[in-house]
Design an enzyme around this catalytic site. Structure first.
Site, PDB file in Angstrom:
ATOM      1  N   GLU A   1       4.112  -1.196  -5.932  1.00 35.41           N
ATOM      2  CA  GLU A   1       4.144   0.048  -6.733  1.00 35.41           C
ATOM      3  C   GLU A   1       4.756  -0.158  -8.126  1.00 35.41           C
ATOM      4  OE1 GLU A   1       6.028   3.101  -4.372  1.00 35.41           O
ATOM      5  OE2 GLU A   1       4.215   3.419  -3.212  1.00 35.41           O
TER       6      GLU A   1
ATOM      7  N   GLU B   1      -0.231   2.111   2.414  1.00 33.00           N
ATOM      8  CA  GLU B   1       0.897   2.811   3.042  1.00 33.00           C
ATOM      9  C   GLU B   1       0.523   4.279   3.182  1.00 33.00           C
ATOM     10  OE1 GLU B   1       4.526   2.527   0.825  1.00 33.00           O
ATOM     11  OE2 GLU B   1       4.361   0.365   0.552  1.00 33.00           O
TER      12      GLU B   1
END
Ligand code: GLA
Length: 686
Positions: free
Chosen positions: A177, A326
């Site tokens: 991320e 995720e």
């Protein structure tokens, strides 16, 4: 060369050849991973090895076939500089394989060890307020720092050498991320250098940024500041582009060593964050093989339109199926209220993801570390190591993925409709909203939801993407229009496509400066009309016309139609005097093509009618046919035909009549209609 050295060299070559042949032999024996996979994030470094087998047994029983590991384990992999320990990870991959579980390895660079940042403090980023960030959280690194990149490259290289030919390693996730950037003096200097390369001369830069305004003239490159919220619009946009390029080179630094040391079958990805706009994802994704994202609802419940947009956006990065790397197993730990999704909602969300083109849905995380910042996050097993209630739902998803896998293998999403998405435009509107409530993301979704109901499938692509495959291309809020994009859109219409422009379109040039024509700038001739003036609204304005009566909220653009072929679709009612009775939406046929401009923010029913009209005039049909409101249809196409995934997001049970008999992949049998309870799912093949 002395004899001992030559002997050592021969031995090394022998070992390398033996290792490679072993890998090739293993590869030949390794069964391919299932086409649709359930996965989870697993952190073996947080647990004694004696526990691993129990965890993997439970995973296997849940139908999990993929674990992502390693992305925060740098201190375990390199406890001292240059002292690498990857044996434990090798054992983790091997024990996963024993349970039929494949691995994706994350490079651990989002969480550098304390020895590293202590020894090289310049690797710590400086936040916008000028403070150097400390050890103890993650993302404390400086993405532009050469020393950090050198150390990141070394660990990535070690890992790739070790696992690059392991047949149970499916691929690589670089970092985690990308988000936090640095405002240190060296990064600022790199920005100034970047500008020099991009603009060539200060005269050019000064002209393009109109720095004659407020005495902003730059006399020396070193005078250029970093501004992120309020500043010269050209500078703001340039900084974002620099950040995007810097993330790309940050990633490439690791990607190159992984590529050089791994089997081409192993993919390289990074996990992005859906709507997050900290950098231009079209730039950063260029070098990757696979797009993947982290899909979190946070507080509340799944909004299928907003979340569906993020899926389609991610699919658009590589123009092919993607992974949900995720997602939440019930709840998160970071929202104001971390409510759980309802029983059955996570399963609905998983199928919604697969419907949009995800081939993997992976839960974060398997089990919470016993200490650390995320103790409260949703998991599949509890602190005691036994299943939590959600485990059973995951197991059901696992079983269903296994059942539907053969039908879905090799299928992908195809759409007749595209929505254009541009980071430049979202940033440009956000920096100068002009109406504080004007959210460019909300504007995009206001089109996406109703259009999805009309077509049941949408691609989201950048404005310079090839468009000839689409019957309808819609550009809500395409505020910044590059010359290349303008050319692309003009060609699209001239070749018979239907282009719909939404509010605030084609106002700015590539430097976020005003185009010296009224909107839609270079597209105005084609439209045979233009925006005479825009108005930010305190109160909504009434509108009426072909799409029915309704209101424009937040914003209204007064349009003019100045060509005999330009038709007025909708007009404003009584308002501020300026808008009264004036065109709010216009359209013009151009040969077989068409261009439409919608200057009003259409409310629910008017947008529904407008989307219906767009579909009709463009020849777009719903892939499966009419379904009850709140039921979503997701077609995936393959050589064997089409598979429809249906999910009921409405609040009541629904019955869907099918246009012809279809195989019910999950329940078995041939069906003429399907009954869907709330959050119910059907997978149908023809
Ligand atoms: C992000 C991170 C994960 C974890 C989750 C929690 O997506 O990538 O490491 O922190 O959030 O929701």
């Amino acid at each position: 060369m002395d004899k001992a050295r030559s002997h050592r060299l021969t031995l090394a070559v022998w070992f390398a050849v033996a290792a490679l042949s072993l890998a090739t032999a293993l590869q030949a024996q390794t069964p391919p991973p299932p086409p649709i996979m359930l996965g989870t994030a697993w952190y073996p470094e947080q647990w004694p090895e004696s526990r691993w087998d129990a965890d993997l047994t439970l995973m296997q029983q849940a139908g999990i076939h993929m674990v992502r590991v390693g992305e925060f384990a740098w201190s375990r992999m390199e406890p001292r500089e240059g002292n690498y320990d990857l044996d434990w990870l090798d054992r983790a991959v091997a024990i996963g394989a024993k349970h039929g579980i494949y691995t994706v390895i994350g490079t651990p660079t989002a969480a550098p060890p304390a020895w590293l940042t202590q020894k090289y403090p310049e690797t710590l980023r400086i936040d916008e307020a000028g403070h150097r960030v400390e050890h103890g959280n993650r993302q404390q690194f400086n993405f532009a720092n050469p020393k950090y990149r050198e150390l990141a490259r070394k660990i990535a290289e070690q890992m790739a050498k070790r696992f690059g030919h392991n047949p149970y390693v499916l691929g690589w996730q670089i970092d985690n991320e990308y988000q936090d950037i640095s405002f240190d003096p060296d990064t600022k200097m790199q920005f100034q250098q970047w500008l020099k390369v991009r603009y060539g001369t200060l005269d050019n830069l000064n002209a393009r940024w109109t720095t004659a305004y407020w005495s902003e003239t730059i006399f020396d490159w070193s005078q250029i500041p970093i501004q992120t919220q309020y500043g010269n619009p050209g500078l703001l946009l340039a900084w974002k582009r620099f950040v995007s390029d810097t993330w790309r080179s940050y990633q490439k630094n690791q990607l190159d060593v992984i590529r050089a040391n791994s089997d081409p079958k192993q993919f390289i990805t990074t996990n992005t964050m859906g709507w997050y706009d900290g950098f231009d994802h079209y730039v950063v994704e260029k070098d990757l093989d696979l797009a993947s994202w982290d899909d979190y609802v946070g507080q509340g419940h799944l909004d299928p339109a907003r979340n569906g947009f993020a899926h389609d956006l991610t699919r658009g990065f590589k123009g092919k199926n993607f992974w949900v790397m995720e997602t939440q197993p019930g709840s998160v730990n970071w929202a104001p209220v971390n409510n759980s999704l309802d029983k059955g909602e996570v399963r609905a969300m998983a199928w919604h993801a697969v419907g949009h083109g995800a081939d993997v849905v992976s839960y974060w995380q398997w089990r919470s570390a016993l200490n650390g910042q995320e103790e409260y996050h949703g998991t599949l097993v509890g602190a005691d190591g036994t299943p939590v209630p959600f485990y059973a739902e995951a197991q059901q998803i696992g079983q269903e993925f296994a059942k539907a896998g053969p039908a879905l293998a090799g299928t992908s999403v195809k759409s007749e409709v595209a929505i254009l998405h541009s980071y430049d435009s979202r940033w440009a509107i956000d920096w100068q909203r002009h109406n504080t409530n004007y959210d460019p993301a909300v504007e995009l979704v206001s089109y996406y939801g109703p259009l999805r109901a009309v077509s049941q499938s949408i691609d989201i692509v950048e404005p310079v993407a090839p468009l000839s495959q689409y019957k309808l291309v819609v550009a809500p809020g395409l505020n910044v229009l590059s010359d290349a994009a303008a050319k692309n859109l003009i060609e699209y219409v001239r070749h018979g496509g239907h282009l719909v422009l939404g509010q605030r379109s084609a106002m700015k040039d590539e430097d976020n400066g005003l185009r010296p024509q009224r909107q839609p700038g270079p597209l105005a001739d084609l439209l045979g009309g233009r925006v005479e003036q825009y108005y930010a609204l305190v109160d909504p304005v009434a509108i009426e016309g072909k799409f029915g009566p309704g209101q424009s909220k937040l914003w209204a653009e007064l349009l003019s139609a100045n060509d005999k072929d330009t038709e007025v679709l909708e007009t404003y009612g009584k308002s501020n005097g300026w808008l009264d009775g004036k065109p709010a939406a216009i359209t013009r046929r151009v040969g077989k093509g068409r261009i439409t401009y919608i200057g009003a923010w259409l409310d629910g029913s008017v947008m529904t009618a407008a989307a219906k009209w767009m579909g009709e005039v463009s020849g777009v049909k719903p892939a499966l046919g009419k379904v009850p409101d709140g039921v979503e249809v997701y077609p995936r196409y393959g050589d064997q035909g089409v598979v429809y995934i249906l999910v009921n997001f409405s609040k009541v049970e629904q019955t869907v009549a099918l246009p012809s008999a279809m195989n019910d992949v999950l329940q078995g049998g041939s069906k003429q209609s399907v009954k869907l309870p709330v959050y119910g799912v059907a997978v149908l093949s023809k």
